[in-house]
Design an enzyme around this catalytic site. Structure first.
Site, PDB file in Angstrom:
ATOM      1  N   GLN A  29       0.902  -1.297  -0.085  1.00  0.00           N
ATOM      2  CA  GLN A  29      -0.053   0.109   0.194  1.00  0.00           C
ATOM      3  C   GLN A  29       0.743   1.266  -0.004  1.00  0.00           C
ATOM      4  O   GLN A  29       0.447   2.166  -0.746  1.00  0.00           O
ATOM      5  CB  GLN A  29      -0.737   0.159   1.152  1.00  0.00           C
ATOM      6  CG  GLN A  29      -2.320  -0.462   1.115  1.00  0.00           C
ATOM      7  CD  GLN A  29      -3.125  -0.171   2.305  1.00  0.00           C
ATOM      8  OE1 GLN A  29      -3.097   0.684   2.942  1.00  0.00           O
ATOM      9  NE2 GLN A  29      -4.052  -1.350   2.647  1.00  0.00           N
TER      10      GLN A  29
ATOM     11  N   PRO B 141      -5.413  -6.388   5.272  1.00  0.00           N
ATOM     12  CA  PRO B 141      -6.021  -7.008   4.135  1.00  0.00           C
ATOM     13  C   PRO B 141      -5.153  -8.081   3.759  1.00  0.00           C
ATOM     14  O   PRO B 141      -3.929  -8.411   4.026  1.00  0.00           O
ATOM     15  CB  PRO B 141      -5.892  -6.336   2.803  1.00  0.00           C
ATOM     16  CG  PRO B 141      -5.559  -4.868   3.349  1.00  0.00           C
ATOM     17  CD  PRO B 141      -4.884  -4.989   4.601  1.00  0.00           C
TER      18      PRO B 141
ATOM     19  N   ASP C 273     -10.721   3.068   1.620  1.00  0.00           N
ATOM     20  CA  ASP C 273      -9.834   3.868   1.937  1.00  0.00           C
ATOM     21  C   ASP C 273      -8.586   3.577   1.112  1.00  0.00           C
ATOM     22  O   ASP C 273      -7.847   4.416   0.881  1.00  0.00           O
ATOM     23  CB  ASP C 273      -9.508   3.654   3.309  1.00  0.00           C
ATOM     24  CG  ASP C 273      -8.830   2.447   3.793  1.00  0.00           C
ATOM     25  OD1 ASP C 273      -7.579   2.278   3.928  1.00  0.00           O
ATOM     26  OD2 ASP C 273      -9.531   1.373   3.802  1.00  0.00           O
ATOM     27  N   GLN C 274      -8.532   2.335   0.519  1.00  0.00           N
ATOM     28  CA  GLN C 274      -7.177   2.077  -0.341  1.00  0.00           C
ATOM     29  C   GLN C 274      -7.377   2.825  -1.555  1.00  0.00           C
ATOM     30  O   GLN C 274      -6.167   3.005  -2.098  1.00  0.00           O
ATOM     31  CB  GLN C 274      -6.944   0.671  -0.646  1.00  0.00           C
ATOM     32  CG  GLN C 274      -6.891  -0.361   0.839  1.00  0.00           C
ATOM     33  CD  GLN C 274      -6.792  -1.716   0.357  1.00  0.00           C
ATOM     34  OE1 GLN C 274      -5.841  -2.250  -0.183  1.00  0.00           O
ATOM     35  NE2 GLN C 274      -7.526  -2.681   1.151  1.00  0.00           N
TER      36      GLN C 274
ATOM     37  N   HIS D  78     -11.052   5.415   8.472  1.00  0.00           N
ATOM     38  CA  HIS D  78      -9.827   5.062   7.816  1.00  0.00           C
ATOM     39  C   HIS D  78      -9.973   5.879   6.535  1.00  0.00           C
ATOM     40  O   HIS D  78      -8.872   6.409   6.107  1.00  0.00           O
ATOM     41  CB  HIS D  78      -9.443   3.609   7.378  1.00  0.00           C
ATOM     42  CG  HIS D  78      -8.540   2.684   7.971  1.00  0.00           C
ATOM     43  ND1 HIS D  78      -9.082   1.859   8.948  1.00  0.00           N
ATOM     44  CD2 HIS D  78      -7.183   2.724   8.182  1.00  0.00           C
ATOM     45  CE1 HIS D  78      -7.925   1.228   9.706  1.00  0.00           C
ATOM     46  NE2 HIS D  78      -6.817   1.854   9.079  1.00  0.00           N
TER      47      HIS D  78
END
Length: 365
Positions: free
Chosen positions: A104, A131, A297-298, A320
């Site tokens: 990430q 994750p 949020d990613q 997040h």
């Protein structure tokens, strides 16, 4: 600020490692010197953990930057980025720290490198509070590639809590710019599939039990779809240590992917693991968003970097996501708005996250 150093308070909002990941990635991309104070002030063990330190070190190495305060337990770092270069980079948490979280932080940066990159990420592949690698491959990858880039993710070895020992190799080429995404139509669920796994000393029966329990739970809500959750035993040469877990993915008519997942641990009934994953999936399907709560949020950092307007329909905005938006806006010229869609069923808890991206251009290409 000393000179033009951007000051980030690592203790506000979500107050965890995510603030560090978003702000250091953006600092690296934008060439902004950064100071982060009160790192992970909201956590039971504040300061840098091995995983966060590995993430900072890979960013430092990617851009030949300068990092001060980079030790375990440190609650303040300063980072001065250099120029992002491609090539091979290794990050090893030496623990079960998540390889997915290392990915990430590094991925946005290597997209804007001068040449292709290969990231060797070592640690936990299926770890709590992050994750699972299966989620990264099955959900994150196909959706994030809509920003108009591709990457290859090769799972060399899986690693579990507490030893880690997993390794994933990510290969990607740089891009000139990112395209915006528009994920506003959920469509209808067309397929449900997944995998329930055991590794190490655990019998395949546990995987079969997790799978069966998840199927039974989903069946109560969704009767007319074939649900295919494969029970698998990870080959011994492709897994380090002992672990178990499950991921269940729903695919929709418009190409949305939403998931639920859970990990087994000692003393936890395997039916419970399967049911947890199924219930998480059903919750994600209920809100009517096009992305699940883990993906929300990613996507924020990519929306901020893209050229043009991105729109994503989501369920309730997670802390997040609010945190990622806050720091993306602080560090870039991107503008986010979160609104309730007009046309929507008032019983549905959906939102539109819209972003006018900053239009980051790769100076190297």
């Amino acid at each position: 600020m000393d000179g033009d150093r951007v000051e980030v308070d690592g203790g506000i909002m979500e107050g965890g490692g995510q603030i560090l990941r978003v702000s250091t990635a953006l600092s690296c991309l934008l060439g902004l010197p950064l100071r982060v104070r009160r790192i992970r002030a909201g956590r039971s063990q504040p300061g840098l953990r091995p995983q966060h330190l590995s993430g900072l070190e890979i960013i430092r190495d990617l851009c030949e930057g300068k990092l001060e305060g980079g030790e375990i337990g440190s609650t303040e770092i300063t980072f001065t980025p250099g120029k992002i270069k491609g090539g091979t980079h290794i990050a090893d948490t030496k623990t079960a720290g998540s390889v997915c979280l290392l990915m990430q932080v590094a991925m946005p940066c290597v997209l804007f490198a001068a040449s292709p990159s290969e990231l060797h990420l070592k640690g936990g592949t299926n770890a709590e509070m992050a994750p699972q690698i299966d989620y990264t491959v099955m959900v994150f990858k196909p959706i994030v590639e809509k920003f108009n880039f591709t990457f290859n993710c090769d799972i060399k070895k899986r690693g579990y809590y507490p030893q880690g020992g997993g390794e994933v190799v990510i290969q990607m080429s740089p891009v000139k710019e990112l395209s915006p995404i528009n994920l506003t139509e959920r469509g209808t669920v067309t397929k449900i599939y997944g995998r329930a796994f055991v590794a190490g000393a655990l019998p395949i029966k546990l995987a079969k039990d997790m799978s069966a329990a998840a199927v039974r739970c989903i069946r109560k809500e969704i009767r007319d779809l074939y649900i295919n959750i494969q029970p698998v035993r990870e080959p011994d040469d492709q897994a380090f240590g002992t672990g178990s877990g499950i991921i269940v993915v729903a695919e929709t008519s418009t190409g949305c992917l939403l998931a639920g997942s859970s990990l087994g641990k000692r003393g936890k009934n395997s039916d419970k693991v399967g049911i947890e994953a199924a219930e998480m999936l059903l919750r994600n399907l209920k809100h009517g968003g096009t992305v699940d709560d883990s993906l929300q949020d990613q996507l924020i950092i990519f929306m901020a970097l893209a050229k043009g307007v991105s729109r994503v329909k989501s369920g309730p905005i997670t802390l997040h996501t609010q945190t990622a938006i806050h720091f993306a806006e602080q560090l870039t010229k991107a503008k986010f708005t979160v609104t309730k869609p007009e046309e929507d069923d008032p019983h549905k808890d959906t939102y539109i996250i819209e972003c006018q991206g900053m239009g980051m251009i790769n100076p190297n290409l």
